[in-house]
Design an enzyme around this catalytic site. Structure first.
Site, PDB file in Angstrom:
ATOM      1  N   ARG A 162     -68.908  42.465  -6.268  1.00  0.00           N
ATOM      2  CA  ARG A 162     -70.185  43.271  -5.797  1.00  0.00           C
ATOM      3  C   ARG A 162     -70.474  42.574  -4.553  1.00  0.00           C
ATOM      4  NH1 ARG A 162     -69.516  45.416 -10.119  1.00  0.00           N
ATOM      5  NH2 ARG A 162     -71.352  46.207 -11.344  1.00  0.00           N
ATOM      6  N   SER A 237     -78.002  47.852 -12.368  1.00  0.00           N
ATOM      7  CA  SER A 237     -78.110  46.347 -12.731  1.00  0.00           C
ATOM      8  C   SER A 237     -78.956  45.853 -11.533  1.00  0.00           C
ATOM      9  CB  SER A 237     -76.465  45.537 -12.678  1.00  0.00           C
ATOM     10  OG  SER A 237     -75.834  46.136 -13.650  1.00  0.00           O
ATOM     11  N   GLU A 333     -78.501  41.856  -7.253  1.00  0.00           N
ATOM     12  CA  GLU A 333     -77.344  42.543  -6.792  1.00  0.00           C
ATOM     13  C   GLU A 333     -78.065  43.690  -5.872  1.00  0.00           C
ATOM     14  OE1 GLU A 333     -76.014  46.108  -8.036  1.00  0.00           O
ATOM     15  OE2 GLU A 333     -74.646  45.224  -9.633  1.00  0.00           O
TER      16      GLU A 333
HETATM   17  N1  EPU Z   1     -75.935  42.039 -23.044  1.00  0.00           N
HETATM   18  C1  EPU Z   1     -77.154  41.823 -23.844  1.00  0.00           C
HETATM   19  N2  EPU Z   1     -78.133  42.050 -23.669  1.00  0.00           N
HETATM   20  C2  EPU Z   1     -78.522  43.314 -23.021  1.00  0.00           C
HETATM   21  C3  EPU Z   1     -77.332  43.535 -21.925  1.00  0.00           C
HETATM   22  C4  EPU Z   1     -76.042  42.989 -22.109  1.00  0.00           C
HETATM   23  O1  EPU Z   1     -76.533  40.918 -24.840  1.00  0.00           O
HETATM   24  O2  EPU Z   1     -79.605  43.634 -22.731  1.00  0.00           O
HETATM   25  C5  EPU Z   1     -74.430  41.614 -23.363  1.00  0.00           C
HETATM   26  C6  EPU Z   1     -73.662  42.821 -24.059  1.00  0.00           C
HETATM   27  O3  EPU Z   1     -73.712  42.702 -25.432  1.00  0.00           O
HETATM   28  C7  EPU Z   1     -72.394  42.367 -23.622  1.00  0.00           C
HETATM   29  C8  EPU Z   1     -72.590  41.699 -22.136  1.00  0.00           C
HETATM   30  O4  EPU Z   1     -73.961  41.399 -22.162  1.00  0.00           O
HETATM   31  O5  EPU Z   1     -71.689  41.399 -24.317  1.00  0.00           O
HETATM   32  C9  EPU Z   1     -72.300  42.589 -20.933  1.00  0.00           C
HETATM   33  O6  EPU Z   1     -72.997  44.019 -21.043  1.00  0.00           O
HETATM   34  P1  EPU Z   1     -72.439  45.351 -20.626  1.00  0.00           P
HETATM   35  O7  EPU Z   1     -71.183  45.528 -20.886  1.00  0.00           O
HETATM   36  O8  EPU Z   1     -73.566  46.330 -20.918  1.00  0.00           O
HETATM   37  O9  EPU Z   1     -72.277  45.109 -18.929  1.00  0.00           O
HETATM   38  P2  EPU Z   1     -72.769  44.225 -17.821  1.00  0.00           P
HETATM   39  O10 EPU Z   1     -72.198  42.871 -17.664  1.00  0.00           O
HETATM   40  O11 EPU Z   1     -74.433  43.707 -18.159  1.00  0.00           O
HETATM   41  C10 EPU Z   1     -71.642  45.090 -15.746  1.00  0.00           C
HETATM   42  C11 EPU Z   1     -72.125  45.844 -14.529  1.00  0.00           C
HETATM   43  C12 EPU Z   1     -72.533  47.242 -14.685  1.00  0.00           C
HETATM   44  C13 EPU Z   1     -71.650  47.947 -15.405  1.00  0.00           C
HETATM   45  C14 EPU Z   1     -71.193  47.205 -16.453  1.00  0.00           C
HETATM   46  C15 EPU Z   1     -70.145  47.931 -17.519  1.00  0.00           C
HETATM   47  C16 EPU Z   1     -72.941  43.843 -13.215  1.00  0.00           C
HETATM   48  C17 EPU Z   1     -73.939  43.288 -12.282  1.00  0.00           C
HETATM   49  N3  EPU Z   1     -73.156  45.031 -13.884  1.00  0.00           N
HETATM   50  O12 EPU Z   1     -72.925  45.018 -16.507  1.00  0.00           O
HETATM   51  O13 EPU Z   1     -72.848  47.514 -13.394  1.00  0.00           O
HETATM   52  O14 EPU Z   1     -71.828  49.227 -15.625  1.00  0.00           O
HETATM   53  O15 EPU Z   1     -70.705  45.822 -16.451  1.00  0.00           O
HETATM   54  O16 EPU Z   1     -68.739  47.817 -16.711  1.00  0.00           O
HETATM   55  O17 EPU Z   1     -71.687  43.444 -12.879  1.00  0.00           O
HETATM   56  C18 EPU Z   1     -74.420  48.173 -11.659  1.00  0.00           C
HETATM   57  O18 EPU Z   1     -73.878  47.554 -11.037  1.00  0.00           O
HETATM   58  O19 EPU Z   1     -75.709  48.992 -11.248  1.00  0.00           O
HETATM   59  C19 EPU Z   1     -73.939  48.423 -13.161  1.00  0.00           C
HETATM   60  C20 EPU Z   1     -74.719  49.312 -14.064  1.00  0.00           C
END
Ligand code: EPU
Length: 337
Positions: A162, A237, A333
């Site tokens: 990012r 995010s 972000e």
């Molecule tokens: N999780 C929780 N609780 C929550 C949300 C997430 O426990 O409320 C846990 C999930 O269970 C999982 C882990 O956190 O084990 C990761 O969650 P998720 O796969 O939803 O992805 P993320 O790391 O929260 C990132 C990106 C997203 C992208 C997703 C999928 C960043 C800041 N965000 O989110 O990007 O869609 O991976 O690849 O890196 C964005 O940039 O606007 C965005 C949505």
């Protein structure tokens, strides 16, 4: 030249924050942009794309340039690859759909990311194991002060998680006018190991997915977790996932062995901020008009009439709580103005 004054930006940012732009100018062509910069003589401008990664907390005094450059064309191709040039004002997701429909592979995992093409290199957008940098060939940008047109290679952009040159040394220096992407025409590299993609495809009994099937799976997953900005204001995010050094990670991991994590390299681990925020009790909570999404705690939402300041105050409250409970700093972000 049609400059509008005291225009509300509510319809121009996906958080739906109602702030005023003192001066607002929609840019429909590169000539128009160059002419404006020449006459403008270096006074401050605020570049607005799709407004999907932005939290506006105050009126904008600089002239807002809304980049509305349109067009997609093929600039080079052989049997295996195609390079397309996409103008900065094209919508990201519509571009992904154009690629999927033409069987151009590489960005199907990035389906349904809000925003415009011009913003994609700035934060090296990413999702489900793919980042813009994986398909990025080059971009063209205009120097805001001199009006000079500059081409940036992938190396010039210094992409990180990012992050890019445009968020660091190059901040506020350039206006991106177009981006070139290198995509596959056959033997596509299908990436389905990340997140719930494989599970979603398995449920449909698809074992050898096409890029269209991967795109459809990503759309389904995103729609089930992430709020639609047309229905409830948000900016995806809100925070980055924190990257923690070995030693601090070890302490964290011993204390919270159930926390998910990914190893970034030998010295660093990434912990999902969404997990931390959920554990801290914020998921689905509402604070007046501002709130935390009930299906993905990394997303802050505007329940209708939140001001940018109310959302920012909630974000700071979350940051403090995460620091207190986990001794981890999380940083936004989105760009806060
Ligand atoms: N999780 C929780 N609780 C929550 C949300 C997430 O426990 O409320 C846990 C999930 O269970 C999982 C882990 O956190 O084990 C990761 O969650 P998720 O796969 O939803 O992805 P993320 O790391 O929260 C990132 C990106 C997203 C992208 C997703 C999928 C960043 C800041 N965000 O989110 O990007 O869609 O991976 O690849 O890196 C964005 O940039 O606007 C965005 C949505």
């Amino acid at each position: 030249m049609q400059i509008e004054h005291n225009k509300s930006l509510k319809a121009y940012n996906t958080f739906g924050i109602d702030v005023i732009a003192h001066h607002f100018y929609q840019i429909d062509s590169k000539t128009q942009l160059l002419e404006y910069l020449k006459q403008n003589n270096g006074s401050p401008v605020f570049v607005l794309g799709g407004g999907s990664n932005l939290l506006l907390t105050k009126p904008i005094e600089a002239t807002v340039l809304q980049i509305n450059l349109k067009g997609i064309s093929v600039v080079q191709e052989d049997d295996q690859f195609v390079i397309i040039k996409v103008m900065a004002g094209e919508n990201w997701h519509e571009t992904v759909q154009y690629c999927v429909n033409n069987n151009y592979g590489g960005i199907e995992n990035l389906s349904l990311i809000p925003g415009n093409i011009g913003a994609a290199p700035i934060q090296n957008i990413g999702a489900y194991g793919v980042e813009l940098k994986d398909v990025f060939a080059s971009c063209e940008a205009v120097n805001r002060i001199t009006g000079e047109i500059v081409n940036f290679s992938k190396e010039d952009c210094q992409f990180g998680y990012r992050d890019s040159y445009f968020k660091n040394e190059g901040e506020n220096l350039f206006i991106i006018t177009s981006v070139q992407l290198r995509l596959s025409k056959k033997d596509h590299t299908i990436k389905i190991d990340y997140g719930a993609i494989k599970q979603t495809l398995d449920a449909k009994q698809i074992s050898n997915p096409s890029i269209k099937e991967v795109s459809d799976a990503v759309i389904e997953i995103r729609q089930s977790k992430l709020p639609d900005p047309a229905k409830i204001g948000n900016s995806g995010s809100f925070f980055k996932n924190p990257v923690i050094e070995n030693k601090a990670f070890e302490t964290f991991h011993n204390k919270f062995p159930e926390a998910p994590y990914y190893q970034v390299d030998k010295q660093h681990f990434k912990v999902p901020a969404g997990w931390l925020i959920e554990q801290a009790g914020f998921k689905g909570k509402r604070f007046g008009e501002a709130g935390v999404h009930d299906k993905q705690a990394l997303v802050l939402v505007n329940h209708g009439n939140a001001t940018g300041t109310q959302i920012w105050e909630l974000a700071q409250l979350i940051q403090h709580k995460i620091k207190e409970e986990f001794n981890i700093n999380i940083v936004p972000e989105v760009t806060i103005i």
